[in-house]
Design a protein around this motif. Structure first.
Motif, PDB file in Angstrom:
ATOM      1  N   GLU A 107       1.011  -1.187   0.125  1.00 41.19           N
ATOM      2  CA  GLU A 107      -0.038  -0.019   0.039  1.00 41.19           C
ATOM      3  C   GLU A 107       0.798   1.195   0.057  1.00 41.19           C
ATOM      4  O   GLU A 107       2.186   1.112   0.077  1.00 41.19           O
ATOM      5  CB  GLU A 107      -0.974  -0.041   1.116  1.00 41.19           C
ATOM      6  CG  GLU A 107      -1.807   1.133   1.290  1.00 41.19           C
ATOM      7  CD  GLU A 107      -2.733   1.309   0.208  1.00 41.19           C
ATOM      8  OE1 GLU A 107      -2.413   1.789  -0.746  1.00 41.19           O
ATOM      9  OE2 GLU A 107      -3.858   1.156   0.344  1.00 41.19           O
ATOM     10  N   ILE A 194      -8.643  -7.546  -1.602  1.00 40.50           N
ATOM     11  CA  ILE A 194      -8.163  -6.092  -0.998  1.00 40.50           C
ATOM     12  C   ILE A 194      -7.205  -5.788  -1.936  1.00 40.50           C
ATOM     13  O   ILE A 194      -6.271  -6.059  -2.362  1.00 40.50           O
ATOM     14  CB  ILE A 194      -7.346  -6.582   0.424  1.00 40.50           C
ATOM     15  CG1 ILE A 194      -7.069  -5.064   1.172  1.00 40.50           C
ATOM     16  CG2 ILE A 194      -6.363  -7.367   0.153  1.00 40.50           C
ATOM     17  CD1 ILE A 194      -7.961  -4.412   1.666  1.00 40.50           C
ATOM     18  N   ASP A 199      -5.953   1.222  -7.576  1.00 37.58           N
ATOM     19  CA  ASP A 199      -7.029   0.398  -7.637  1.00 37.58           C
ATOM     20  C   ASP A 199      -7.020  -1.226  -8.300  1.00 37.58           C
ATOM     21  O   ASP A 199      -7.197  -2.242  -7.767  1.00 37.58           O
ATOM     22  CB  ASP A 199      -8.317   0.927  -8.325  1.00 37.58           C
ATOM     23  CG  ASP A 199      -9.421   0.014  -8.026  1.00 37.58           C
ATOM     24  OD1 ASP A 199      -9.908  -0.122  -7.110  1.00 37.58           O
ATOM     25  OD2 ASP A 199      -9.737  -0.631  -9.065  1.00 37.58           O
ATOM     26  N   ARG A 202      -3.844  -5.356  -6.484  1.00 38.06           N
ATOM     27  CA  ARG A 202      -4.404  -6.185  -5.351  1.00 38.06           C
ATOM     28  C   ARG A 202      -3.711  -7.247  -4.925  1.00 38.06           C
ATOM     29  O   ARG A 202      -2.744  -7.829  -5.429  1.00 38.06           O
ATOM     30  CB  ARG A 202      -5.891  -6.782  -5.961  1.00 38.06           C
ATOM     31  CG  ARG A 202      -6.888  -5.614  -6.272  1.00 38.06           C
ATOM     32  CD  ARG A 202      -7.986  -6.323  -7.089  1.00 38.06           C
ATOM     33  NE  ARG A 202      -8.827  -5.222  -7.564  1.00 38.06           N
ATOM     34  CZ  ARG A 202     -10.185  -4.633  -6.722  1.00 38.06           C
ATOM     35  NH1 ARG A 202     -10.230  -5.129  -5.502  1.00 38.06           N
ATOM     36  NH2 ARG A 202     -10.861  -3.564  -7.076  1.00 38.06           N
ATOM     37  N   ASP A 243      -4.950  -2.633   9.990  1.00 37.73           N
ATOM     38  CA  ASP A 243      -6.317  -2.155   9.049  1.00 37.73           C
ATOM     39  C   ASP A 243      -6.549  -0.588   9.430  1.00 37.73           C
ATOM     40  O   ASP A 243      -6.200   0.003  10.357  1.00 37.73           O
ATOM     41  CB  ASP A 243      -7.535  -2.833   9.933  1.00 37.73           C
ATOM     42  CG  ASP A 243      -7.506  -4.704   9.400  1.00 37.73           C
ATOM     43  OD1 ASP A 243      -6.785  -4.735   8.371  1.00 37.73           O
ATOM     44  OD2 ASP A 243      -8.227  -5.215   9.916  1.00 37.73           O
ATOM     45  N   SER A 244      -7.152  -0.293   8.379  1.00 38.13           N
ATOM     46  CA  SER A 244      -7.550   1.033   8.229  1.00 38.13           C
ATOM     47  C   SER A 244      -8.955   1.445   9.082  1.00 38.13           C
ATOM     48  O   SER A 244      -9.902   0.745   8.602  1.00 38.13           O
ATOM     49  CB  SER A 244      -7.510   1.792   6.843  1.00 38.13           C
ATOM     50  OG  SER A 244      -8.150   2.854   6.825  1.00 38.13           O
ATOM     51  N   ASP A 249     -11.123   6.346   1.428  1.00 36.90           N
ATOM     52  CA  ASP A 249     -11.721   5.190   0.610  1.00 36.90           C
ATOM     53  C   ASP A 249     -12.355   4.358   1.814  1.00 36.90           C
ATOM     54  O   ASP A 249     -12.884   3.437   1.730  1.00 36.90           O
ATOM     55  CB  ASP A 249     -11.009   4.363  -0.095  1.00 36.90           C
ATOM     56  CG  ASP A 249      -9.520   3.802   0.566  1.00 36.90           C
ATOM     57  OD1 ASP A 249      -9.305   4.151   1.799  1.00 36.90           O
ATOM     58  OD2 ASP A 249      -9.085   3.017   0.119  1.00 36.90           O
ATOM     59  N   LYS A 252     -10.689  -0.281   5.615  1.00 33.87           N
ATOM     60  CA  LYS A 252     -10.099  -1.435   4.923  1.00 33.87           C
ATOM     61  C   LYS A 252      -9.212  -2.398   5.573  1.00 33.87           C
ATOM     62  O   LYS A 252      -8.605  -1.894   6.549  1.00 33.87           O
ATOM     63  CB  LYS A 252      -8.893  -0.922   3.638  1.00 33.87           C
ATOM     64  CG  LYS A 252      -9.490   0.045   2.855  1.00 33.87           C
ATOM     65  CD  LYS A 252      -8.762   0.396   1.532  1.00 33.87           C
ATOM     66  CE  LYS A 252      -8.854  -0.751   0.694  1.00 33.87           C
ATOM     67  NZ  LYS A 252      -8.094  -0.428  -0.785  1.00 33.87           N
ATOM     68  N   GLU A 253      -9.649  -3.700   5.395  1.00 34.16           N
ATOM     69  CA  GLU A 253      -8.799  -4.894   5.963  1.00 34.16           C
ATOM     70  C   GLU A 253      -7.533  -5.125   5.511  1.00 34.16           C
ATOM     71  O   GLU A 253      -7.474  -6.114   4.721  1.00 34.16           O
ATOM     72  CB  GLU A 253      -9.824  -5.932   6.035  1.00 34.16           C
ATOM     73  CG  GLU A 253     -11.195  -5.953   6.894  1.00 34.16           C
ATOM     74  CD  GLU A 253     -11.957  -7.011   6.875  1.00 34.16           C
ATOM     75  OE1 GLU A 253     -11.549  -8.092   7.816  1.00 34.16           O
ATOM     76  OE2 GLU A 253     -12.931  -7.229   6.088  1.00 34.16           O
ATOM     77  N   TYR A 254      -6.717  -4.292   5.872  1.00 34.77           N
ATOM     78  CA  TYR A 254      -5.300  -4.762   5.437  1.00 34.77           C
ATOM     79  C   TYR A 254      -4.724  -6.002   5.700  1.00 34.77           C
ATOM     80  O   TYR A 254      -3.551  -6.566   5.282  1.00 34.77           O
ATOM     81  CB  TYR A 254      -4.262  -3.523   5.902  1.00 34.77           C
ATOM     82  CG  TYR A 254      -4.478  -2.261   4.788  1.00 34.77           C
ATOM     83  CD1 TYR A 254      -4.418  -2.398   3.494  1.00 34.77           C
ATOM     84  CD2 TYR A 254      -5.001  -1.223   5.437  1.00 34.77           C
ATOM     85  CE1 TYR A 254      -4.896  -1.139   2.859  1.00 34.77           C
ATOM     86  CE2 TYR A 254      -4.968  -0.034   4.857  1.00 34.77           C
ATOM     87  CZ  TYR A 254      -5.139  -0.071   3.448  1.00 34.77           C
ATOM     88  OH  TYR A 254      -5.350   1.127   2.730  1.00 34.77           O
TER      89      TYR A 254
END
Length: 294
Positions: A107, A194, A199, A202, A243-244, A249, A252-254
């Motif tokens: 990321e 994820i 975008d 992934r 996780d965010s 956005d 998010k489950e990083y």
């Protein structure tokens, strides 16, 4: 003086100077700045995006050039990118022969980037650290810092010597999916996997897991499990994520990300993708094209 940091030859010159001026038994090279995986450039002058953007010249080092730079430099113990979006199959395959360990982020990196005090302090205190220990220290110092301020992150350590094995395992899995005809499953798994600030980047493990869980085909399941076990068992030696809880956005489950991303466009392949060593050697671009066909 003014030096074009977007010219890969200057990376080579810097490392040659550093080795001559400060000879050592082990070497780690960190390239810091904006990064964007392999992707196409934002400006017309940039053939394909990569890393090390020079504000004066407008140049940057694209992924094939990064491979050329490391080839000219010679074998490194650790190669790391203090930059966004660089830990992906396309980048690692290009540089696999020129380092023992590769550290990077799937990321974007937060604005602080690497915290070099907490990263280098223990290394300076114990310079006999092995290359793997230094690579793990890089990941842990980064993750500990952002955990401490509750900021989302990804950072992983890849064994460069295992990157070559990723190709046949990925090809076997994508061939099984294609033969099964489960295109709708592949497309929905891609869309649900994820993803990151780019975008189309992934997580490869998360995509594979979703296909395996949804497939009715025994070969797809077997080949997919083999790829997943390889990623978490041999390829990615250390993976730290948080996780965010929000952001532009949303949450998010990083933690779904297992340390290696891949290019999953929902449209045609980006300009320059065919020039990558990964695209030339693997069936990944054919698989991506197959998913996107009606």
């Amino acid at each position: 003086g003014m030096t074009d940091m977007g010219d890969y030859k200057n990376v080579v010159a810097f490392v040659k100077w550093a080795r001559q001026a400060y000879p050592a038994k082990k070497y780690m090279l960190i390239i810091s700045n904006h990064g964007s995986g392999w992707e196409k450039g934002m400006a017309k002058a940039r053939a394909s995006k990569g890393i090390s953007y020079d504000e004066q010249s407008g140049n940057n080092i694209n992924t094939p050039q990064l491979g050329l730079a490391l080839k000219e430099i010679g074998k490194l113990d650790v190669f790391s990118t203090d930059a966004c979006l660089m830990q992906m199959a396309e980048v690692d395959f290009e540089i696999q022969n020129y380092a023992d360990y590769i550290v990077g982020s799937e990321e974007t990196e937060p604005g602080d980037g690497y915290t070099y005090n907490t990263f280098l302090g223990p290394v300076a205190a114990r310079p006999t650290m092995t290359p793997m220990e230094v690579a793990k220290q890089t990941v842990n110092a980064y993750a500990d810092h952002y955990d401490g301020i509750t900021q989302a992150h990804t950072q992983s350590l890849v064994r460069a010597g295992s990157v070559a094995k990723l190709l046949p395992l990925t090809d076997a899995f994508t061939a099984a999916v294609t033969a099964s005809g489960e295109k709708a499953l592949a497309k929905s798994s891609r869309d649900a996997a994820i993803n990151f600030a780019m975008d189309e980047n992934r997580d490869l493990y998360d995509f594979t897991r979703r296909v395996v869980e949804g497939s009715a085909n025994a070969d797809v399941k077997a080949k997919g499990r083999a790829l997943m076990n390889f990623i978490t068992g041999e390829l990615v030696l250390l993976n730290r994520t948080r996780d965010s809880q929000g952001g532009w956005d949303g949450p998010k489950e990083y933690t779904l990300a297992k340390g290696i991303a891949a290019y999953f466009p929902s449209y045609g392949l980006g300009a320059g993708y065919a020039d990558l060593a990964w695209a030339k050697a693997s069936q990944w671009d054919e698989f991506v094209t197959w998913i996107n066909q009606p």
